[in-house]
Scaffold this motif. Sequence first.
Motif: not given
Length: 416
Positions: A157-165, A252-255, A219-223
Motif C-alpha cells: 500500500g505505498a502511495t505516492l502523493q505529489v504537489n507543486s509548490l 494540493p495541501r501538501m507543503v 483554502a485556495p490551492s497552489l496547483v
Amino acid sequence: MSVTAIRGFNDILPGDTEAWRHIEQTAWSIFSAYGFSEIKLPIVEKTELFARSIGETTDIVEKEMYTFADRHGDAITLRPEGTAPAVRAYIEHKLYTAPVTRLYYTGPMFRYERPQKGRYRQFYQIGAEVLGDESPRADAETLSMLMKFFGTLKVKGATLQVNSLGDASCRPAYKKKLYEYLKEHSSGLCENCLRRIETNPLRALDCKATGCIEATRNAPSLVDSLCEGCATHFDKVRYFLKLYGIEPVINPRMVRGLDYYTRTTFEITADTGLGSQNAVAAGGRYDGLVSELGGPSTPCFGFAIGIERLSLLLERSQVPSSPLTVFIALGIDAEKKGVELISLWRSSGIRVVEDFSTGALKTRMKRADRLGAAFAVILGENELAEGVVTIKDMKNAAQETIAWDRVAGIIGGAGK
Ligand code: ATP
Ligand code: MG
C-alpha cells in the motif's frame, strides 16, 4: 541509581537490526544501480546552516533543533535532516564541477518532538539527492527508484502523493492569496499559525492542529496558481511518472515542513497503523537552495526515507537471516578438533558459537536453546573417532550423524 536512555533516543536491538541492515543494503544496491554514490556527512553542523536552509519559521527550526554552544561558544546543531549538510558539502568540495551529482547517505537525525511510536528524537533516515538536474525526468525517475525500492521490500500500500509548490515567480502571489484567505478564517487557527501567517502563511497548510486543518480545508490551492514554467514542469513530472507506471495522488495541501522546496514535493505514505505517522518517505525539488547557501545556481531533487517507520512495515519473513549453530565439545580432544572445525565453518560465513560451559549434556543443550540456536552440533569421543558429529535440529529435535565435510552444507543456511 538506575541508568536509562534519554526519552526518544532509542536502542535498536538485535532482532530489529537485521531488518535495518536489509533495508540499508536494499537501498544501497538499488540506488547505486541508478548512479548514486555514498557520502558520509557529519552529525553536527553550524546552526546557521539549518536556520538559513530549512527556514526560520518552520517547526524544525523554531522548536525542534538540538542546538548547543560548543566550547568555543559557536552555535552548533545536531542535524535534523540531511539535505542541508549534503548541499553544504556539495558547495564546499565544489562537487558542482560535475554536470550532475547523485548522492546517497544514511544515519541518525535529531528533532525535539513528542516521542511516540514512529516518532523519535533520534531517528534514522536514508536520503538521496540529485544535484544539478533541472529536468522533470529527474524528479520522475528518482521517484520511480523510490517506488521500486518499496516494491523490492514488498511494502504494502505505498502511495505516492505529489504537489507543486511553485517557485519565486508564482509563489509570492499565492502566498498573498492564502494570507488573505487565512485572515478571513483565522478564528480556527492555532496560536503558532496565527503568528506565522504574517511571514509564512504556507505553514498553516502543514499544521497538524485540528483547528488549522479545518480552517484551511477550502483554502485556495497552489496547483491552481502555478506560473507557466512550474505548471509545465508539474505536467511533465506526471507524464514521466506514467511512463514508469506510477499514478500519483495529487495532494494540493501538501507543503512539507521545510521552506527550501520549490516545484515538485511529495510524500509516500503506507499503512503503518500509526495515524499521522504514516509518511515513510518525503522530499522534493529545491532549485534555490544551493545558490542560497553561496554556491552556483543548481536545480536539485532529493528525498529522505524514515527507517523506523519502514522497519515497522517490513514483514520479518522478508529479512534474510542466517541460523545460529551452537557447538558442544565433550572432552579435551573434541575441544581441540572443534577449534579447527569452527574456524573452517566461520570462514564460509556460518554463524557458530561454542558452548564453553561444562556439565551434563542435557543442561548444555538447554543453554543452546536459550542462545537461540537453530542447530546444536555435538562432538564427543565416539564422533571424534569416526570423523562425524551429531547434529540436532532444535526446531523439531531431529538428530543425525553427519561426516565433518558435510556439516557446513547443513548448518549453513538450510534452516532459514
Ligand atoms: P512528519 O510529517 O511525519 O512529521 P516530516 O515531514 O517531518 O514527517 P521529513 O522531514 O520530510 O518528515 O522526513 C522524511 C521522513 O523521515 C518522514 O517521512 C518520516 O518517515 C521520517 N521522520 C521524520 N521525523 C521523524 C521522527 N521524529 N521519528 C521517526 N521518523 C521520522
Ligand atoms: Mg515532522
